[in-house]
Design a protein around this motif. Structure first.
Motif, mmCIF file in Angstrom:
data_model
loop_
_atom_site.group_PDB
_atom_site.id
_atom_site.type_symbol
_atom_site.label_atom_id
_atom_site.label_comp_id
_atom_site.label_asym_id
_atom_site.label_seq_id
_atom_site.Cartn_x
_atom_site.Cartn_y
_atom_site.Cartn_z
ATOM 1 N N MET A 1 -13.955 6.434 8.567
ATOM 2 C CA MET A 1 -13.523 5.093 8.931
ATOM 3 C C MET A 1 -11.995 5.026 8.909
ATOM 4 N N ALA A 2 -11.407 4.535 9.994
ATOM 5 C CA ALA A 2 -9.956 4.430 10.095
ATOM 6 C C ALA A 2 -9.442 3.346 9.153
ATOM 7 N N LYS A 3 -8.205 3.522 8.697
ATOM 8 C CA LYS A 3 -7.609 2.582 7.755
ATOM 9 C C LYS A 3 -6.226 2.162 8.211
ATOM 10 N N LEU A 4 -5.760 1.051 7.630
ATOM 11 C CA LEU A 4 -4.396 0.566 7.799
ATOM 12 C C LEU A 4 -3.642 0.919 6.526
ATOM 13 N N TYR A 5 -2.568 1.685 6.674
ATOM 14 C CA TYR A 5 -1.763 2.140 5.543
ATOM 15 C C TYR A 5 -0.393 1.486 5.586
ATOM 16 N N PHE A 6 0.179 1.221 4.405
ATOM 17 C CA PHE A 6 1.556 0.750 4.326
ATOM 18 C C PHE A 6 2.301 1.581 3.297
ATOM 19 N N TYR A 7 3.239 2.380 3.794
ATOM 20 C CA TYR A 7 4.156 3.144 2.953
ATOM 21 C C TYR A 7 5.441 2.336 2.874
ATOM 22 N N TYR A 8 5.816 1.922 1.667
ATOM 23 C CA TYR A 8 6.986 1.066 1.519
ATOM 24 C C TYR A 8 7.938 1.644 0.472
ATOM 25 N N ALA A 9 9.194 1.261 0.591
ATOM 26 C CA ALA A 9 10.217 1.747 -0.332
ATOM 27 C C ALA A 9 11.518 1.009 -0.071
ATOM 28 N N SER A 10 12.501 1.316 -0.901
ATOM 29 C CA SER A 10 13.859 0.818 -0.672
ATOM 30 C C SER A 10 14.481 1.646 0.455
ATOM 31 N N MET A 11 15.686 1.304 0.816
ATOM 32 C CA MET A 11 16.427 2.095 1.799
ATOM 33 C C MET A 11 16.628 3.502 1.238
ATOM 34 N N TRP A 97 -2.032 -8.038 11.846
ATOM 35 C CA TRP A 97 -3.468 -8.221 12.074
ATOM 36 C C TRP A 97 -3.937 -7.419 13.291
ATOM 37 N N GLN A 98 -3.078 -7.249 14.295
ATOM 38 C CA GLN A 98 -3.425 -6.389 15.428
ATOM 39 C C GLN A 98 -3.575 -4.940 14.961
ATOM 40 N N CYS A 99 -2.718 -4.505 14.046
ATOM 41 C CA CYS A 99 -2.829 -3.153 13.476
ATOM 42 C C CYS A 99 -4.144 -2.997 12.721
ATOM 43 N N ALA A 100 -4.516 -4.017 11.965
ATOM 44 C CA ALA A 100 -5.797 -3.978 11.243
ATOM 45 C C ALA A 100 -6.952 -3.888 12.233
ATOM 46 N N ARG A 101 -6.846 -4.604 13.316
ATOM 47 C CA ARG A 101 -7.899 -4.574 14.345
ATOM 48 C C ARG A 101 -7.985 -3.187 14.984
ATOM 49 N N LEU A 102 -6.832 -2.534 15.183
ATOM 50 C CA LEU A 102 -6.842 -1.175 15.726
ATOM 51 C C LEU A 102 -7.620 -0.231 14.808
ATOM 52 N N ALA A 103 -7.439 -0.395 13.509
ATOM 53 C CA ALA A 103 -8.185 0.429 12.549
ATOM 54 C C ALA A 103 -9.658 0.044 12.534
ATOM 55 N N LEU A 108 -8.788 3.597 15.002
ATOM 56 C CA LEU A 108 -7.546 4.363 14.960
ATOM 57 C C LEU A 108 -6.828 4.157 13.611
ATOM 58 N N PRO A 109 -6.492 5.237 12.921
ATOM 59 C CA PRO A 109 -5.665 5.063 11.729
ATOM 60 C C PRO A 109 -4.293 4.532 12.147
ATOM 61 N N VAL A 110 -3.802 3.541 11.418
ATOM 62 C CA VAL A 110 -2.473 2.978 11.679
ATOM 63 C C VAL A 110 -1.680 3.114 10.386
ATOM 64 N N VAL A 111 -0.559 3.843 10.476
ATOM 65 C CA VAL A 111 0.260 4.120 9.298
ATOM 66 C C VAL A 111 1.617 3.469 9.502
ATOM 67 N N CYS A 112 1.917 2.471 8.667
ATOM 68 C CA CYS A 112 3.148 1.696 8.766
ATOM 69 C C CYS A 112 4.116 2.110 7.655
ATOM 70 N N LYS A 136 -4.581 0.734 2.208
ATOM 71 C CA LYS A 136 -3.942 1.615 1.238
ATOM 72 C C LYS A 136 -2.448 1.342 1.201
ATOM 73 N N LEU A 137 -1.920 1.134 -0.009
ATOM 74 C CA LEU A 137 -0.495 0.917 -0.235
ATOM 75 C C LEU A 137 0.067 2.137 -0.951
ATOM 76 N N VAL A 138 1.188 2.649 -0.428
ATOM 77 C CA VAL A 138 1.823 3.816 -1.035
ATOM 78 C C VAL A 138 3.307 3.524 -1.191
ATOM 79 N N GLU A 139 3.789 3.605 -2.430
ATOM 80 C CA GLU A 139 5.220 3.403 -2.671
ATOM 81 C C GLU A 139 5.919 4.752 -2.654
ATOM 82 N N LEU A 140 6.923 4.871 -1.791
ATOM 83 C CA LEU A 140 7.773 6.057 -1.772
ATOM 84 C C LEU A 140 8.938 5.783 -2.717
#
Length: 193
Positions: A1-11, A97-103, A108-112, A136-140
């Motif tokens: 199953m495809a997922k929506l991912y968010f990789y976030y961090a500071s500059m 929400w469009q990205c979530a719909r793509l997943a 389609l996996p969508v990695v932001c 899935k949330l991932v902190e860099l």
């Protein structure tokens, strides 16, 4: 199953280079990706660029871009294995929400990849929506000058002094922003505890 991912961090935590590494990994295995970056970031000129010199061509999204329509049309023409989005903090809530719909619907996996907060410690709208609905949330990890984890983005003027007010979005790199831990961010802005 495809997922929506968010990789976030500071500059300066390696978000774009991590995206480009993921893109390379897919392509090395004969898979097709679709890269996106914010039209607002005029420095990129339609490319995802990292500070370490890696870069790749990307589609550009504006606030009125319908990601669902653009990606599904491309996917029908030639199947896509993954969608990778740089500067995701500039996505609108509707685009998230469009990205979530793509997943969910297109499979389609969508990695932001993007910043969590602005120069005042406030969430960007796109980041807030991603933090709320991503699978899935991932902190860099970025690093402050003191060695602690950098979680904040201090905007500075030409002389290096902290900027306390202004528009939420102002495009810039190391000349305009410094990644700091919360303690040094607060001290730079003169926040009292």
């Amino acid at each position: 199953m495809a997922k929506l991912y968010f990789y976030y961090a500071s500059m300066n935590a390696g978000k774009s280079s991590t995206l480009l590494q993921a893109d390379f990994n897919y392509r090395e295995r004969g898979m097709r990706t679709m890269l996106w970056t914010a039209q607002l970031d005029t420095r990129s000129e339609g490319r995802v660029k990292s500070r370490i010199g890696l870069e790749a061509d990307a589609h550009r999204y504006a606030p009125d871009t319908d990601l669902w329509t653009a990606v599904t049309a491309a996917h029908r023409a030639e199947p896509i294995d993954c969608v990778l989005i740089d500067e995701a903090q500039f996505l609108t809530r509707q685009q998230v929400w469009q990205c979530a719909r793509l997943a969910d619907e297109a499979g389609l996996p969508v990695v932001c990849y993007g910043l969590r907060t602005d120069f005042q410690g406030e969430l960007f709208p796109g980041s807030a929506a991603l933090l709320g609905i991503a699978d899935k949330l991932v902190e860099l990890k970025g690093v402050c000058h003191c060695g602690r984890k950098a979680t904040m983005n201090l905007r500075v003027d030409a002389s290096g002094a902290a900027v306390k007010e202004g528009a939420q979005t102002e495009v810039g790199g190391n000349d305009r922003y410094v990644a700091l831990c919360r303690k040094h961010f607060s001290e730079a802005l003169g926040h009292t505890r």
